[in-house]
Write a protein that holds these residues in place. Sequence first.
Motif, PDB file in Angstrom:
ATOM      1  N   LYS A  38      19.853  -2.596   8.889  1.00  0.00           N
ATOM      2  CA  LYS A  38      19.518  -2.010   7.589  1.00  0.00           C
ATOM      3  C   LYS A  38      18.005  -2.079   7.417  1.00  0.00           C
ATOM      4  CE  LYS A  38      22.211  -3.304   4.172  1.00  0.00           C
ATOM      5  NZ  LYS A  38      22.983  -4.210   3.263  1.00  0.00           N
ATOM      6  N   ILE A  39      17.368  -0.914   7.368  1.00  0.00           N
ATOM      7  CA  ILE A  39      15.922  -0.843   7.206  1.00  0.00           C
ATOM      8  C   ILE A  39      15.618  -0.769   5.706  1.00  0.00           C
ATOM      9  CG2 ILE A  39      13.816   0.431   7.755  1.00  0.00           C
ATOM     10  CD1 ILE A  39      15.286   1.607  10.174  1.00  0.00           C
ATOM     11  N   LEU A  40      15.024  -1.820   5.168  1.00  0.00           N
ATOM     12  CA  LEU A  40      14.713  -1.877   3.746  1.00  0.00           C
ATOM     13  C   LEU A  40      13.524  -0.965   3.441  1.00  0.00           C
ATOM     14  CD1 LEU A  40      15.017  -3.157   0.919  1.00  0.00           C
ATOM     15  CD2 LEU A  40      13.497  -4.991   1.693  1.00  0.00           C
ATOM     16  N   LEU A  41      13.708  -0.069   2.489  1.00  0.00           N
ATOM     17  CA  LEU A  41      12.632   0.840   2.094  1.00  0.00           C
ATOM     18  C   LEU A  41      11.786   0.175   1.012  1.00  0.00           C
ATOM     19  CD1 LEU A  41      14.504   4.278   1.919  1.00  0.00           C
ATOM     20  CD2 LEU A  41      13.192   3.292   3.818  1.00  0.00           C
ATOM     21  N   ALA A  42      10.545  -0.115   1.351  1.00  0.00           N
ATOM     22  CA  ALA A  42       9.633  -0.702   0.379  1.00  0.00           C
ATOM     23  C   ALA A  42       9.361   0.308  -0.734  1.00  0.00           C
ATOM     24  CB  ALA A  42       8.325  -1.101   1.060  1.00  0.00           C
ATOM     25  N   PRO A  43       9.038  -0.165  -1.949  1.00  0.00           N
ATOM     26  CA  PRO A  43       8.756   0.764  -3.044  1.00  0.00           C
ATOM     27  C   PRO A  43       7.687   1.792  -2.720  1.00  0.00           C
ATOM     28  CG  PRO A  43       9.022  -1.445  -3.897  1.00  0.00           C
ATOM     29  CD  PRO A  43       9.047  -1.566  -2.399  1.00  0.00           C
ATOM     30  N   VAL A  44       6.678   1.398  -1.942  1.00  0.00           N
ATOM     31  CA  VAL A  44       5.623   2.350  -1.597  1.00  0.00           C
ATOM     32  C   VAL A  44       6.151   3.467  -0.709  1.00  0.00           C
ATOM     33  CG1 VAL A  44       4.842   1.084   0.451  1.00  0.00           C
ATOM     34  CG2 VAL A  44       3.231   2.528  -0.823  1.00  0.00           C
ATOM     35  N   PRO A 207       4.709  -2.732  -6.455  1.00  0.00           N
ATOM     36  CA  PRO A 207       3.333  -3.254  -6.507  1.00  0.00           C
ATOM     37  C   PRO A 207       2.892  -3.407  -7.956  1.00  0.00           C
ATOM     38  CG  PRO A 207       3.493  -1.469  -4.904  1.00  0.00           C
ATOM     39  CD  PRO A 207       4.804  -1.511  -5.639  1.00  0.00           C
ATOM     40  N   TYR A 208       2.155  -4.470  -8.236  1.00  0.00           N
ATOM     41  CA  TYR A 208       1.748  -4.715  -9.621  1.00  0.00           C
ATOM     42  C   TYR A 208       0.722  -3.672 -10.045  1.00  0.00           C
ATOM     43  CZ  TYR A 208       0.950  -7.354 -13.858  1.00  0.00           C
ATOM     44  OH  TYR A 208       0.891  -7.729 -15.171  1.00  0.00           O
ATOM     45  N   PRO A 209       0.933  -3.037 -11.199  1.00  0.00           N
ATOM     46  CA  PRO A 209       0.018  -1.966 -11.628  1.00  0.00           C
ATOM     47  C   PRO A 209      -1.249  -2.507 -12.265  1.00  0.00           C
ATOM     48  CG  PRO A 209       1.740  -2.266 -13.255  1.00  0.00           C
ATOM     49  CD  PRO A 209       2.049  -3.228 -12.130  1.00  0.00           C
ATOM     50  N   GLU A 210      -2.268  -1.642 -12.348  1.00  0.00           N
ATOM     51  CA  GLU A 210      -3.414  -1.964 -13.187  1.00  0.00           C
ATOM     52  C   GLU A 210      -2.927  -2.057 -14.634  1.00  0.00           C
ATOM     53  OE1 GLU A 210      -6.547   0.817 -12.688  1.00  0.00           O
ATOM     54  OE2 GLU A 210      -6.704   0.525 -10.523  1.00  0.00           O
ATOM     55  N   LEU A 226      -0.266   1.211 -17.837  1.00  0.00           N
ATOM     56  CA  LEU A 226       0.116   0.763 -16.498  1.00  0.00           C
ATOM     57  C   LEU A 226      -0.198   1.872 -15.506  1.00  0.00           C
ATOM     58  CD1 LEU A 226       3.641  -0.627 -17.443  1.00  0.00           C
ATOM     59  CD2 LEU A 226       1.512  -1.930 -17.307  1.00  0.00           C
ATOM     60  N   ASN A 227      -0.996   1.539 -14.509  1.00  0.00           N
ATOM     61  CA  ASN A 227      -1.387   2.521 -13.497  1.00  0.00           C
ATOM     62  C   ASN A 227      -1.049   1.975 -12.113  1.00  0.00           C
ATOM     63  OD1 ASN A 227      -2.470   4.586 -12.030  1.00  0.00           O
ATOM     64  ND2 ASN A 227      -4.583   4.298 -12.708  1.00  0.00           N
ATOM     65  N   PHE A 228      -0.056   2.565 -11.448  1.00  0.00           N
ATOM     66  CA  PHE A 228       0.367   2.093 -10.135  1.00  0.00           C
ATOM     67  C   PHE A 228      -0.548   2.651  -9.040  1.00  0.00           C
ATOM     68  CE2 PHE A 228       4.146   1.772 -12.739  1.00  0.00           C
ATOM     69  CZ  PHE A 228       4.665   0.546 -12.364  1.00  0.00           C
ATOM     70  N   PRO A 229      -0.735   1.917  -7.945  1.00  0.00           N
ATOM     71  CA  PRO A 229      -1.608   2.399  -6.862  1.00  0.00           C
ATOM     72  C   PRO A 229      -1.070   3.635  -6.156  1.00  0.00           C
ATOM     73  CG  PRO A 229      -0.458   0.384  -6.222  1.00  0.00           C
ATOM     74  CD  PRO A 229      -0.204   0.569  -7.680  1.00  0.00           C
ATOM     75  N   SER A 230       0.241   3.881  -6.253  1.00  0.00           N
ATOM     76  CA  SER A 230       0.851   5.063  -5.637  1.00  0.00           C
ATOM     77  C   SER A 230       2.106   5.397  -6.434  1.00  0.00           C
ATOM     78  CB  SER A 230       1.199   4.790  -4.170  1.00  0.00           C
ATOM     79  OG  SER A 230       2.147   3.749  -4.059  1.00  0.00           O
ATOM     80  N   PRO A 231       2.690   6.593  -6.262  1.00  0.00           N
ATOM     81  CA  PRO A 231       3.908   6.946  -7.000  1.00  0.00           C
ATOM     82  C   PRO A 231       5.021   5.940  -6.734  1.00  0.00           C
ATOM     83  CG  PRO A 231       2.977   8.885  -5.948  1.00  0.00           C
ATOM     84  CD  PRO A 231       2.211   7.710  -5.418  1.00  0.00           C
ATOM     85  N   GLN A 232       5.813   5.655  -7.772  1.00  0.00           N
ATOM     86  CA  GLN A 232       6.875   4.657  -7.677  1.00  0.00           C
ATOM     87  C   GLN A 232       8.141   5.172  -8.340  1.00  0.00           C
ATOM     88  OE1 GLN A 232       6.259   1.606  -6.138  1.00  0.00           O
ATOM     89  NE2 GLN A 232       4.164   2.292  -5.753  1.00  0.00           N
TER      90      GLN A 232
END
Length: 416
Positions: A38-44, A207-210, A226-232
Motif C-alpha cells: 500500500k503506497i501512502l499518498l502524502a497530502p502534497v 503541511p502546516y499553512p502560513e 491560512l495559506n498552504f505551500p501547495s494545493p491540498q
Amino acid sequence: MKQLVLIIAMATATVSGYTQNFDWKADVETPQNDGFHKILLAPVVAGHLQYNFSDIRIYNHEQKEVPYFLTGEEHRTKIVGFENYTIVTKDYNKRWDWESMFVIKNEAKTDINHIILRFRNFQDRKYARLSGSDDGHQWFSIKDGYLLHGVYSDTASSSLMVLKFPMSNYEYYKIEVDDYRHDDPVNLMEAGYFVKDYEKGSFIANPYPEFQQIDSIEKKETQVYLNFPSPQYIDKMKIDIDYDDNYHREAELFEKIWLNDTTFRYNSIKRFWVSSTRLNEVFFHQQACKELKLVIYNNDDQPLKVNTVDCLQLKQYLVAKLKKDQPYTIKFGNDTLLAPQYDIVYFKDQVPEDAPVITTAKVAQIIQEDEATEEGNVIPLFEDPTVIWIVIGAVALLLGYMSLKMMSEVKKKADN
C-alpha cells in the motif's frame, strides 16, 4: 514499404506516449519483499491530483506501468477510543444553592485533560464548575465558569459537550451545574473521555499553512488567514483556541478564489460553532483548498486567540503488487487523463489486511522541455519533443519519396 510501416508505427507510439505527460513525480520507498503493498499518498501528492485521483500512474525501473487500485480510509461513524466513566452520583434534588451535582469515577486514575459529557438535547445556558478528589470526600477546585450551551438539533436526540482542564489524574470528578433560575436540571446520559489513539491511523496531517490572525473591532470578528505551500485536500480541521473565559461563537470558513492575476473573491465553505465545551473539530469531504480564511464572529465579546489550525486528510493508498528491492516511481498531475483500467481491481480480495505500507520521497516537478532534474533523471528518448519532430519529418520525407517512386513505377508501366 516495410520500413514505412515501421516508422509510422514508431511515430504513432511516440506521439501517443507524449500526450500522457505529467507535471510531478516522486520515488516510492523500496519494497522489502515481493507481493502487495500500500503506497501512502502524502497530502502534497494528493493535492496535485484531480478530484477522483485519476491522473496518477506507477512506473517500474523499465518505465512500464504497474497496475494498481485506489483505496482509502473513511470517516468513522462510531467514536473509537471513547472510554466510559461510572457515574457514581446524579443529584437532581436541587439543594439550597439550586444546583445539580454529578460525580464520576476515573477508576484507573488515568491522566486526562478533558471529560466528554453526553446530554439529552436541551436549549438553555447553564454554568458549571469542576472539582477533583482522590477519595470522593475531600474536593479540590479544578476549573469554574464552564458554560453548558444547549444547541437545537433536528437530527440527533443527544449532544456531546467537552469540559477541558489542566492535565490531572483524580479518581473522582464532581460536576456542579447551577440551576440559578430554578430551572429543571439537564439530563446527563453518560460521561467519558477520548483516549490518545482516537482516530489513530485514519488521518495524515497536511503541511502546516502560513498563519495570520487579524482582529477587527469594527467588524466584531476575528479573521484567520491560512495559506498552504501547495494545493491540498482536507477532510478534517482542528482549531485550538486560547481564551481565559468560556465561549460559544459562530464561525465560518471561506476559500479564496482567484478570478485573474489581480482579482479574487471568497466563497463560503461551511458555517459552524466554536465552543469551550467542545472539541473544535470540523469535518469535510475532500475539500480542495490553497488559501483559506476562517472568520469567528465575536459579537460584543473580546476576540479569541487562535493558537493553531491543524488540517488533516483521510489516508489514501495505491495498492499494487511490487517486487522486492526494485525501484518504483509515481507520476501524476494531468487534467486530461481518465482513470486507468487494470485487471487488479478484480483481485482485491487477495490483498492481505497486513499488507506493508510504504511512502514516497519528496515530490519533484517534471520539466517537459528537459526532464533532467537535480536528482539526475534524464528524459526518455521518445518523449523528447525534438526527437518527435525529427521522426515526424522523417516520416513525411519518406512518404514523399515513396509517392514519387510509386508514380515513377506507374509511369514506366504505362510507357511499356
